[in-house]
Design a protein around this motif. Structure first.
Motif, PDB file in Angstrom:
ATOM      1  N   LEU A 165       0.826  -1.210   0.000  1.00 45.17           N
ATOM      2  CA  LEU A 165       0.000   0.000   0.000  1.00 45.17           C
ATOM      3  C   LEU A 165       0.863   1.264   0.000  1.00 45.17           C
ATOM      4  O   LEU A 165       0.514   2.262  -0.636  1.00 45.17           O
ATOM      5  N   VAL A 166       1.979   1.223   0.734  1.00 49.53           N
ATOM      6  CA  VAL A 166       2.883   2.372   0.733  1.00 49.53           C
ATOM      7  C   VAL A 166       3.412   2.632  -0.681  1.00 49.53           C
ATOM      8  O   VAL A 166       3.451   3.779  -1.156  1.00 49.53           O
ATOM      9  N   LEU A 167       3.809   1.567  -1.365  1.00 53.85           N
ATOM     10  CA  LEU A 167       4.281   1.730  -2.743  1.00 53.85           C
ATOM     11  C   LEU A 167       3.186   2.279  -3.639  1.00 53.85           C
ATOM     12  O   LEU A 167       3.418   3.177  -4.464  1.00 53.85           O
ATOM     13  N   LEU A 168       1.980   1.744  -3.482  1.00 52.45           N
ATOM     14  CA  LEU A 168       0.869   2.161  -4.330  1.00 52.45           C
ATOM     15  C   LEU A 168       0.502   3.624  -4.098  1.00 52.45           C
ATOM     16  O   LEU A 168       0.374   4.412  -5.040  1.00 52.45           O
ATOM     17  N   PHE A 169       0.353   3.995  -2.827  1.00 51.41           N
ATOM     18  CA  PHE A 169      -0.105   5.344  -2.514  1.00 51.41           C
ATOM     19  C   PHE A 169       0.966   6.405  -2.794  1.00 51.41           C
ATOM     20  O   PHE A 169       0.657   7.488  -3.285  1.00 51.41           O
ATOM     21  N   GLN A 170       2.226   6.085  -2.471  1.00 48.59           N
ATOM     22  CA  GLN A 170       3.269   7.103  -2.598  1.00 48.59           C
ATOM     23  C   GLN A 170       3.899   7.129  -3.987  1.00 48.59           C
ATOM     24  O   GLN A 170       4.048   8.205  -4.586  1.00 48.59           O
ATOM     25  N   LEU A 171       4.290   5.965  -4.502  1.00 49.35           N
ATOM     26  CA  LEU A 171       4.997   5.945  -5.772  1.00 49.35           C
ATOM     27  C   LEU A 171       4.062   6.026  -6.974  1.00 49.35           C
ATOM     28  O   LEU A 171       4.409   6.614  -8.000  1.00 49.35           O
ATOM     29  N   CYS A 172       2.879   5.406  -6.860  1.00 49.00           N
ATOM     30  CA  CYS A 172       1.957   5.402  -8.001  1.00 49.00           C
ATOM     31  C   CYS A 172       0.980   6.572  -7.971  1.00 49.00           C
ATOM     32  O   CYS A 172       0.663   7.153  -9.007  1.00 49.00           O
ATOM     33  N   PHE A 173       0.475   6.913  -6.759  1.00 47.73           N
ATOM     34  CA  PHE A 173      -0.531   7.969  -6.656  1.00 47.73           C
ATOM     35  C   PHE A 173       0.065   9.327  -6.289  1.00 47.73           C
ATOM     36  O   PHE A 173      -0.623  10.338  -6.352  1.00 47.73           O
ATOM     37  N   GLY A 174       1.336   9.353  -5.853  1.00 50.33           N
ATOM     38  CA  GLY A 174       1.992  10.614  -5.541  1.00 50.33           C
ATOM     39  C   GLY A 174       1.600  11.231  -4.213  1.00 50.33           C
ATOM     40  O   GLY A 174       1.822  12.429  -3.999  1.00 50.33           O
ATOM     41  N   LEU A 175       1.038  10.437  -3.288  1.00 48.45           N
ATOM     42  CA  LEU A 175       0.691  10.971  -1.964  1.00 48.45           C
ATOM     43  C   LEU A 175       1.948  11.108  -1.117  1.00 48.45           C
ATOM     44  O   LEU A 175       2.913  10.356  -1.289  1.00 48.45           O
ATOM     45  N   ASN A 176       1.943  12.054  -0.167  1.00 49.72           N
ATOM     46  CA  ASN A 176       3.078  12.168   0.746  1.00 49.72           C
ATOM     47  C   ASN A 176       2.959  11.118   1.839  1.00 49.72           C
ATOM     48  O   ASN A 176       1.896  10.503   2.001  1.00 49.72           O
ATOM     49  N   PRO A 177       4.036  10.877   2.609  1.00 51.91           N
ATOM     50  CA  PRO A 177       3.996   9.809   3.614  1.00 51.91           C
ATOM     51  C   PRO A 177       2.875   9.961   4.633  1.00 51.91           C
ATOM     52  O   PRO A 177       2.271   8.967   5.047  1.00 51.91           O
ATOM     53  N   LEU A 178       2.573  11.196   5.051  1.00 51.03           N
ATOM     54  CA  LEU A 178       1.524  11.391   6.051  1.00 51.03           C
ATOM     55  C   LEU A 178       0.154  11.043   5.470  1.00 51.03           C
ATOM     56  O   LEU A 178      -0.657  10.381   6.119  1.00 51.03           O
ATOM     57  N   GLU A 179      -0.114  11.464   4.228  1.00 56.58           N
ATOM     58  CA  GLU A 179      -1.396  11.151   3.598  1.00 56.58           C
ATOM     59  C   GLU A 179      -1.558   9.649   3.397  1.00 56.58           C
ATOM     60  O   GLU A 179      -2.630   9.085   3.664  1.00 56.58           O
ATOM     61  N   ALA A 180      -0.501   8.997   2.944  1.00 55.50           N
ATOM     62  CA  ALA A 180      -0.557   7.554   2.745  1.00 55.50           C
ATOM     63  C   ALA A 180      -0.754   6.825   4.071  1.00 55.50           C
ATOM     64  O   ALA A 180      -1.524   5.858   4.152  1.00 55.50           O
ATOM     65  N   GLY A 181      -0.072   7.304   5.120  1.00 51.09           N
ATOM     66  CA  GLY A 181      -0.211   6.674   6.428  1.00 51.09           C
ATOM     67  C   GLY A 181      -1.605   6.818   6.999  1.00 51.09           C
ATOM     68  O   GLY A 181      -2.156   5.889   7.597  1.00 51.09           O
ATOM     69  N   LEU A 182      -2.212   7.983   6.801  1.00 50.71           N
ATOM     70  CA  LEU A 182      -3.560   8.212   7.308  1.00 50.71           C
ATOM     71  C   LEU A 182      -4.585   7.336   6.580  1.00 50.71           C
ATOM     72  O   LEU A 182      -5.526   6.831   7.190  1.00 50.71           O
ATOM     73  N   LEU A 183      -4.393   7.140   5.282  1.00 55.09           N
ATOM     74  CA  LEU A 183      -5.291   6.248   4.553  1.00 55.09           C
ATOM     75  C   LEU A 183      -5.147   4.815   5.060  1.00 55.09           C
ATOM     76  O   LEU A 183      -6.133   4.107   5.272  1.00 55.09           O
TER      77      LEU A 183
END
Length: 465
Positions: A284-302
């Motif tokens: 999920l970290v790879l998907l949210f940050q590398l593919c969707f461009g979310l920052n670490p805090l946004e990805a962590g909150l999701l």
């Protein structure tokens, strides 16, 4: 018999120690770049902070059951919390990578003792009919810790400094020791309990080689050939331990526990489930940050949405198992776990947030039910005198399968990217890996078909009457 007022309190006290360890283990990942700048070290060398921690865990998990029996579980549990807290202060005060690495090894050794010994206390304290409820509270930290750790680490590093990732353990550790002294019974140890030294050396070598090898393979800590050589060394040492355990009078890790039907089925089925599901936060970290461009805090909150689902399920687990039984619950939930994992792989940049949140929330509910149910059934028929050995064996395999899960997921992802000619991670690459992970979780349901229809009924039958 436990005081009814403690039915929730004692599992939560033990669970908080597990929570402290998991928060620390995952939050530190977000701080590695800042640590590298402060120490003047290349970023690649900061992997030692993670690797040495995992190595210490692998070395000390096998001896936890013997220590609990020899010195008493409460004494070992308190000592582990104190050591973990002091090691955390040592991490915060480190002024070089060497000092930090040594403090992290001490943290890993303490963490390796905290989790299985805490389970030993819970098994001795809880009546059989309360075991499912107790395990449902204990598994919440295991689900929430890895999810909450990265966003918490991101907040602390962004607004304070990396030192606070370790300093927050100081008040938690002090409070934890006070609560343990007040509420946890002091079960006596067994003087003269002999330590299986050959078994300790072989199991530590095997577990250390496998855990560190898969971690190195998954995160690129070593060249691929070096990681595979380390895994091969671990396999050889593990085979030698099996040979030794069959001949030793009192082996350090008692493999004869696998002959208990409920323990054996949940051992193999649970390992398949963890190999499939433990890679979800990593993917999920790879998907949210590398593919969707979310920052670490946004990805962590999701990702944290799944933890909210885990909280809800703790209120329903006993009722569901009482109605359906362990066998039907585990089989059906294995399929649902696989489906939710595959659904996570279908996220795209255009997927509405409410759908992402709904799927992750549902996934948290289902995983919480599965691991609460597995935790209770694993120990349902284990004799009290073998609870320490059962806890050590379970903790050892959990550590191994979680590392194996990430290593396999990372290796599959690299293979898929190579075949498809992708230089960077794409949504479809992650989707394929998540689909395969979901399939493995669903296949674990076939293992649970070996359970008798009334397996583990003692855990909930008394409560349902």
């Amino acid at each position: 018999m436990p005081d009814p007022s403690n039915l929730r309190r004692i599992p939560m006290i033990i669970g908080c120690a597990l929570f402290m360890e998991l928060i620390d283990a995952t939050a530190v990942l977000t701080a590695l770049p800042q640590m590298a700048r402060d120490f003047g070290e290349p970023s690649v060398r900061m992997n030692l902070v993670v690797s040495l921690y995992l190595l210490a865990v692998a070395l000390f998990v096998p001896v936890s059951g013997w220590a609990a029996d020899r010195f008493g579980p409460r004494r070992v549990f308190i000592s582990a919390i104190v050591l973990f807290t002091l090691a955390s202060v040592g991490c915060a005060c480190s002024s070089s990578l060497f000092q930090l690495s040594m403090a992290r090894m001490a943290q890993g050794a303490a963490g390796a003792m905290m989790v299985p010994v805490g389970q030993v206390i819970l098994l001795r304290w809880s009546a059989r009919e309360n075991l499912l409820r107790a395990m449902s509270y204990l598994t919440i930290p295991a689900l929430i810790g890895p999810i909450l750790g990265p966003p918490l680490g991101g907040v602390l590093v962004t607004f304070l400094s990396w030192h606070w990732i370790f300093l927050i353990n100081l008040p938690i550790g002090v409070l934890g020791v006070a609560l343990v002294l007040r509420y946890i019974p002091d079960y006596p140890g067994t003087p003269g309990e002999v330590l299986d030294v050959p078994g300790l050396l072989l199991s530590a070598a095997g577990l250390g080689g496998l855990v560190f090898g898969f971690e190195a393979l998954g995160h690129g800590l070593l060249p691929r050939n070096g990681a595979l050589l380390l895994i091969g060394f671990g396999v050889v040492a593990a085979c030698l331990y099996v040979w030794h355990a069959r001949r030793a009078a009192h082996p350090l890790i008692d493999l004869s526990l696998l002959r208990i039907p409920t323990f054996g089925v949940t051992f193999w089925g649970g390992n398949l489930m963890r190999i499939g599901s433990a890679s979800q936060p990593f993917l999920l970290v790879l998907l949210f940050q590398l593919c969707f461009g979310l920052n670490p805090l946004e990805a962590g909150l999701l990702s944290f949405v799944g933890g909210a689902g885990a909280f809800l399920m703790k209120l329903l687990a006993v009722r569901i198992v009482s109605r359906l039984g362990f066998r039907r619950t585990l089989i059906g939930n294995a399929v649902l776990t696989g489906l939710t994992l595959a659904a996570c792989g279908m996220f795209s940049i255009s997927t509405p947030y409410w759908i992402v949140v709904a799927v992750l929330f549902t996934s948290g509910i289902i995983r919480s039910l599965q691991f609460s149910t597995l935790g209770a059934l694993t120990y349902a028929d284990v004799p009290p005198g073998q609870s320490s050995a059962a806890s050590s064996l379970s903790a050892m395999t959990i550590q191994l399968t979680m590392s194996l899960s990430v290593g396999i997921a990372a290796a599959l992802l690299g293979l898929i990217m190579s075949v498809r000619g992708h230089a960077t991670v794409a949504e479809g690459d992650v989707a394929l890996v998540m689909g395969l992970a979901g399939l493995l979780c669903a296949v674990s349901g076939l293992v649970y078909r070996k359970l008798a229809p009334q397996a583990g009924a003692s855990v909930y039958a008394a409560r349902s009457r």
